[in-house]
Design a protein around this motif. Sequence first.
Motif, PDB file in Angstrom:
ATOM      1  N   ALA A 287       5.171  38.595  12.102  1.00  0.00           N
ATOM      2  CA  ALA A 287       6.172  38.400  13.158  1.00  0.00           C
ATOM      3  C   ALA A 287       7.346  39.363  12.973  1.00  0.00           C
ATOM      4  CB  ALA A 287       6.656  36.954  13.148  1.00  0.00           C
ATOM      5  N   ASP A 288       7.817  39.496  11.732  1.00  0.00           N
ATOM      6  CA  ASP A 288       8.924  40.416  11.456  1.00  0.00           C
ATOM      7  C   ASP A 288       8.520  41.870  11.739  1.00  0.00           C
ATOM      8  OD1 ASP A 288      10.408  38.257  10.666  1.00  0.00           O
ATOM      9  OD2 ASP A 288      10.147  38.594   8.512  1.00  0.00           O
TER      10      ASP A 288
ATOM     11  N   LEU B 278       8.350  47.028  14.916  1.00  0.00           N
ATOM     12  CA  LEU B 278       7.524  48.033  15.578  1.00  0.00           C
ATOM     13  C   LEU B 278       7.886  48.178  17.051  1.00  0.00           C
ATOM     14  CD1 LEU B 278       3.998  47.253  14.064  1.00  0.00           C
ATOM     15  CD2 LEU B 278       5.380  49.292  13.656  1.00  0.00           C
ATOM     16  N   GLU B 279       8.242  47.072  17.690  1.00  0.00           N
ATOM     17  CA  GLU B 279       8.515  47.097  19.128  1.00  0.00           C
ATOM     18  C   GLU B 279       9.742  47.927  19.487  1.00  0.00           C
ATOM     19  OE1 GLU B 279       8.587  42.961  20.114  1.00  0.00           O
ATOM     20  OE2 GLU B 279       6.456  42.921  20.683  1.00  0.00           O
ATOM     21  N   ARG B 280      10.536  48.308  18.496  1.00  0.00           N
ATOM     22  CA  ARG B 280      11.657  49.207  18.764  1.00  0.00           C
ATOM     23  C   ARG B 280      11.154  50.602  19.123  1.00  0.00           C
ATOM     24  NH1 ARG B 280      15.213  47.887  13.352  1.00  0.00           N
ATOM     25  NH2 ARG B 280      15.129  45.594  13.508  1.00  0.00           N
ATOM     26  N   ILE B 281       9.949  50.927  18.692  1.00  0.00           N
ATOM     27  CA  ILE B 281       9.379  52.252  18.942  1.00  0.00           C
ATOM     28  C   ILE B 281       8.047  52.165  19.675  1.00  0.00           C
ATOM     29  CG2 ILE B 281       8.435  54.324  17.835  1.00  0.00           C
ATOM     30  CD1 ILE B 281      10.494  54.015  15.667  1.00  0.00           C
ATOM     31  N   ILE B 282       7.192  51.224  19.289  1.00  0.00           N
ATOM     32  CA  ILE B 282       5.864  51.072  19.892  1.00  0.00           C
ATOM     33  C   ILE B 282       5.900  49.876  20.839  1.00  0.00           C
ATOM     34  CG2 ILE B 282       3.423  50.665  19.423  1.00  0.00           C
ATOM     35  CD1 ILE B 282       3.876  51.905  16.644  1.00  0.00           C
ATOM     36  N   LYS B 283       5.595  50.131  22.098  1.00  0.00           N
ATOM     37  CA  LYS B 283       5.771  49.093  23.113  1.00  0.00           C
ATOM     38  C   LYS B 283       4.828  47.915  22.933  1.00  0.00           C
ATOM     39  CE  LYS B 283       7.365  52.404  26.615  1.00  0.00           C
ATOM     40  NZ  LYS B 283       7.060  53.075  27.906  1.00  0.00           N
ATOM     41  N   SER B 284       3.586  48.176  22.590  1.00  0.00           N
ATOM     42  CA  SER B 284       2.607  47.082  22.535  1.00  0.00           C
ATOM     43  C   SER B 284       1.750  47.180  21.273  1.00  0.00           C
ATOM     44  CB  SER B 284       1.717  47.107  23.777  1.00  0.00           C
ATOM     45  OG  SER B 284       2.472  46.996  24.948  1.00  0.00           O
ATOM     46  N   PRO B 285       2.317  46.893  20.112  1.00  0.00           N
ATOM     47  CA  PRO B 285       1.486  46.899  18.901  1.00  0.00           C
ATOM     48  C   PRO B 285       0.513  45.718  18.931  1.00  0.00           C
ATOM     49  CG  PRO B 285       3.683  46.062  18.404  1.00  0.00           C
ATOM     50  CD  PRO B 285       3.718  46.526  19.828  1.00  0.00           C
TER      51      PRO B 285
END
Length: 502
Positions: free
Chosen positions: A296-297, A302-309
């Motif tokens: 979760a962390d 990742l979502e700060r850079i990758i939209k849909s990990p």
Amino acid sequence: MKLRLIIGVASTLMLFACNDNKPATNSIKSGIAEISITVTGDASENIVGQIIATPLFEMEPQVYPIVQNGNSFSCSVPTVTEKMNAALMLYVEEPPTPLAFGVVELSQSKPLKINVDILSKDSVVSSLSNSNGMNSIGLTADAEAYSRMIPEMEMRFAYGPADEFKPFRSISSKEYMSWENVKDIYDSLYTAHYDFAINGNSLPDVAAEMLDNEFKMFFAANYFLNYHDRARREAEVERLPEYPNEFYSILNEIDYTNILDHGPAISPIYFLQKILSDLPVWIEPVGETPLKQWKADTEKRLERIIKSPSPIFIDLLSAVSYLRQINDNELLTETQIANINAGYESDLGKIILARNSEVAERLAQSANLYDYSDKKFDLDEFIAENYTGRPVIIDFWNTWCGPCMAAHKEVDKIKETGEYDEVVFLYLSNTSSGEKEWKKHAPLIGGEQVRLSDEDWDKLCKLFGIDGIPYYIVMDKKHKIIDSRIGFPGSDDYCKWLNSIK
């Protein structure tokens, strides 16, 4: 020799057929993929073959020999995914004659069967039992045609076009100060690599999508996530401004749901490692954090850079984090093992724990570790009690000593000959080698490893007049000192020592 190819699973005789069979979703699963080949017609007795593939968590391609039994051939390939793409090569050894070359999709649940019918010296018919995924491309007996296939494209992309590549290798220190400029150069370089790799060939969707995804991961890892190191090597720039998130836009062009599907020569492992170590949003090692919390962390970061990990992407990152720890010879703790058993629905947990067991067994076999850093050590007594009647070479070393580590590599080559198994290789170090580093390096060196207190180390140094390391003491079977010296004497003189005492 060129042989005419008839592909039994495609609708045309083109190298890349237009038969687009969309593969089913892949999954993590530890098992074996079977392949069997039947050769009929004018078959030769000296047919050989290999399956070449790069498993998910390996950096280098692995070669699996195809075993012959009459006109039947078979190969069992260990995989950690339900499906795996592999290069197949089947040929007559003498005179060199290609029979069946290409990329096939191996499956744990559906053994692949291939028929190769040699009609004449100029004609071969190949058919596959299914046309799933890469199997829709078919096989070829034309070595020149094979050069335009997937493995060759992977290698061409990795190395790039020499002429077009040269101008991009020298980005100036001034240019490195502008992230926009570096991004433009990298984007152009990616296009040059891609065009060079594909070389004008028409690809079916199943191959084009896989290669596009694989190429972007490879390029992101080696360029966009590696720009700091490239700046140091290419322009001697030690300090750079941190590039903004927009610099990493290539990461949003990757399909993370299909990250398990890759070609025979390149796996995503290096990309995953670079995401963990070089993404500007710091991702903590899993450590003993419960997996659910870590995932979760990590997803939020990742979502700060990758939209849909994707969930599988995050699962793989956690696995790589554990595996990096294990590969550094730091075994999993009981807490980590419990977290792994509770935290995965796929076979990832089994794969991680299996690797941990392998390393634990190797460490147990490769060296005996004795930590005397908090208790008294008597060298004469230790040797007499443990190595009666055996010759001993004592090596004073520490983990921070470059010449020591270089010498160990040379000694390893000598040990591997098996000629000196009766000799005891006793390695002494002290607490200037931290416990963690000592436990990491000592098993790789092998032999008998003792870590001393500074007090006992100093006593031995004074006793033997040691003022630098590496330092060697050579003892015969009665433990009488016959020679000693500072510095590695070289492999030839080291072997003379061994031959004089064995």
